[in-house]
Write an enzyme that holds these catalytic residues in place. Structure first.
Site, PDB file in Angstrom:
ATOM      1  CE  LYS A   1      -4.040  -1.872   2.318  1.00  7.55           C
ATOM      2  NZ  LYS A   1      -4.835  -1.870   3.539  1.00  7.55           N
TER       3      LYS A   1
ATOM      4  NE  ARG B   1     -15.117  -1.110   7.264  1.00  7.48           N
ATOM      5  CZ  ARG B   1     -13.998  -0.719   6.699  1.00  7.48           C
ATOM      6  NH1 ARG B   1     -13.763   0.548   6.524  1.00  7.48           N
ATOM      7  NH2 ARG B   1     -13.113  -1.606   6.295  1.00  7.48           N
TER       8      ARG B   1
ATOM      9  CB  SER C   1      -8.419   4.696   6.559  1.00  3.05           C
ATOM     10  OG  SER C   1      -8.455   4.229   7.882  1.00  3.05           O
TER      11      SER C   1
HETATM   12  P1  ADP Z   1      -6.477  -2.875   6.919  1.00  2.00           P
HETATM   13  O1  ADP Z   1      -5.690  -2.172   5.863  1.00  2.00           O
HETATM   14  O2  ADP Z   1      -5.713  -3.967   7.606  1.00  2.00           O
HETATM   15  O3  ADP Z   1      -7.861  -3.303   6.543  1.00  2.00           O
HETATM   16  P2  ADP Z   1      -7.693  -0.681   8.328  1.00  2.00           P
HETATM   17  O4  ADP Z   1      -6.978   0.349   9.122  1.00  2.00           O
HETATM   18  O5  ADP Z   1      -8.404  -0.226   7.103  1.00  2.00           O
HETATM   19  O6  ADP Z   1      -6.599  -1.783   8.046  1.00  2.00           O
HETATM   20  O7  ADP Z   1      -8.738  -1.430   9.249  1.00  2.00           O
HETATM   21  C1  ADP Z   1      -8.345  -2.161  10.372  1.00  2.00           C
HETATM   22  C2  ADP Z   1      -9.530  -2.965  10.857  1.00  2.00           C
HETATM   23  O8  ADP Z   1     -10.535  -2.086  11.318  1.00  2.00           O
HETATM   24  C3  ADP Z   1     -10.182  -3.833   9.787  1.00  2.00           C
HETATM   25  O9  ADP Z   1     -10.612  -5.030  10.385  1.00  2.00           O
HETATM   26  C4  ADP Z   1     -11.369  -3.015   9.340  1.00  2.00           C
HETATM   27  O10 ADP Z   1     -12.415  -3.827   8.841  1.00  2.00           O
HETATM   28  C5  ADP Z   1     -11.745  -2.362  10.661  1.00  2.00           C
HETATM   29  N1  ADP Z   1     -12.482  -1.118  10.468  1.00  2.00           N
HETATM   30  C6  ADP Z   1     -12.122  -0.048   9.737  1.00  2.00           C
HETATM   31  N2  ADP Z   1     -13.059   0.924   9.795  1.00  2.00           N
HETATM   32  C7  ADP Z   1     -14.060   0.444  10.574  1.00  2.00           C
HETATM   33  C8  ADP Z   1     -15.332   0.941  11.016  1.00  2.00           C
HETATM   34  N3  ADP Z   1     -15.782   2.134  10.613  1.00  2.00           N
HETATM   35  N4  ADP Z   1     -16.075   0.162  11.823  1.00  2.00           N
HETATM   36  C9  ADP Z   1     -15.633  -1.062  12.195  1.00  2.00           C
HETATM   37  N5  ADP Z   1     -14.463  -1.607  11.815  1.00  2.00           N
HETATM   38  C10 ADP Z   1     -13.679  -0.867  11.020  1.00  2.00           C
END
Ligand code: ADP
Length: 183
Positions: free
Chosen positions: A53, A102, A140
């Site tokens: 990434k 989600r 994010s």
């Molecule tokens: P990755 O790149 O490993 O997916 P993220 O930072 O995007 O890392 O997400 C980390 C974790 O948090 C993942 O399991 C993702 O599904 C969860 N996550 C991200 N945003 C939310 C949200 N709004 N509500 C619940 N879980 C979330």
């Protein structure tokens, strides 16, 4: 009688690892951590170095921000890791990987990752927590997209993150001072 496995009943209590990119941390992530603390004694927020990434914030920047955000939470440990998650988990007291879900679109990837991690280390389980209704649309990626175009992300990310996003995208930060982020 089953034998005690690594990480059980140790002095740290029940520990979960919450791995992810956190680029940047949102209230969706924070909500998962807070709810996990009702179940676990400690939660390790583990920020992954991911060569695949192209992150907006460096791991060091993310570490600093996440540490500030959880500075009042002694049961939250903030760390980073390189390489395989299962290898990192081995070095900690955790037995559980925590992930958030989600939508069904998250499910397939998460299901494969959880199954792969379980096959790499059969003592490890992945626990999924469903997003809260207030944050099901928060990721994010969308936060970055909206912030880049000057949209308001306050209320979806902590103020510190909203300010850092504006800085990154060279948008006006407002009247608040630009240094001393720990306010
Ligand atoms: P990755 O790149 O490993 O997916 P993220 O930072 O995007 O890392 O997400 C980390 C974790 O948090 C993942 O399991 C993702 O599904 C969860 N996550 C991200 N945003 C939310 C949200 N709004 N509500 C619940 N879980 C979330």
């Amino acid at each position: 009688m089953t034998q005690k496995k690594k990480g059980e009943n140790n002095e740290m209590g029940k520990v979960a690892i919450y791995p992810g990119s956190f680029d940047p941390l949102t209230y969706g992530h924070i909500d998962i951590v807070e709810r996990a603390l009702e179940i676990f004694d400690k939660v390790i927020v583990a920020i992954a170095y991911d060569a695949e990434k192209k992150p907006l914030f460096t791991v060091e920047e993310r570490l600093e921000m996440v540490k500030i955000i959880f500075k009042e939470s002694p049961n939250v440990i903030v760390d980073s890791f390189k390489g395989l998650l299962v290898n990192y988990v081995e070095k900690t007291n955790a037995k559980v990987i925590l992930r958030g879900l989600r939508a069904t679109s998250d499910f397939e990837y998460e299901f494969h990752m959880a199954s792969m991690n379980r096959s790499l280390n059969t003592h490890l389980d992945t626990l999924f927590m469903m997003t809260s209704k207030d944050y099901f649309f928060v990721s994010s990626r969308t936060i970055k997209e909206v912030a880049k175009l000057g949209g308001a992300v306050e209320g979806l990310v902590p103020d510190l993150i909203a300010r850092r996003l504006k800085e990154k995208f060279k948008l006006p930060v407002g009247k608040k001072k630009l240094i001393g982020w720990d306010d």
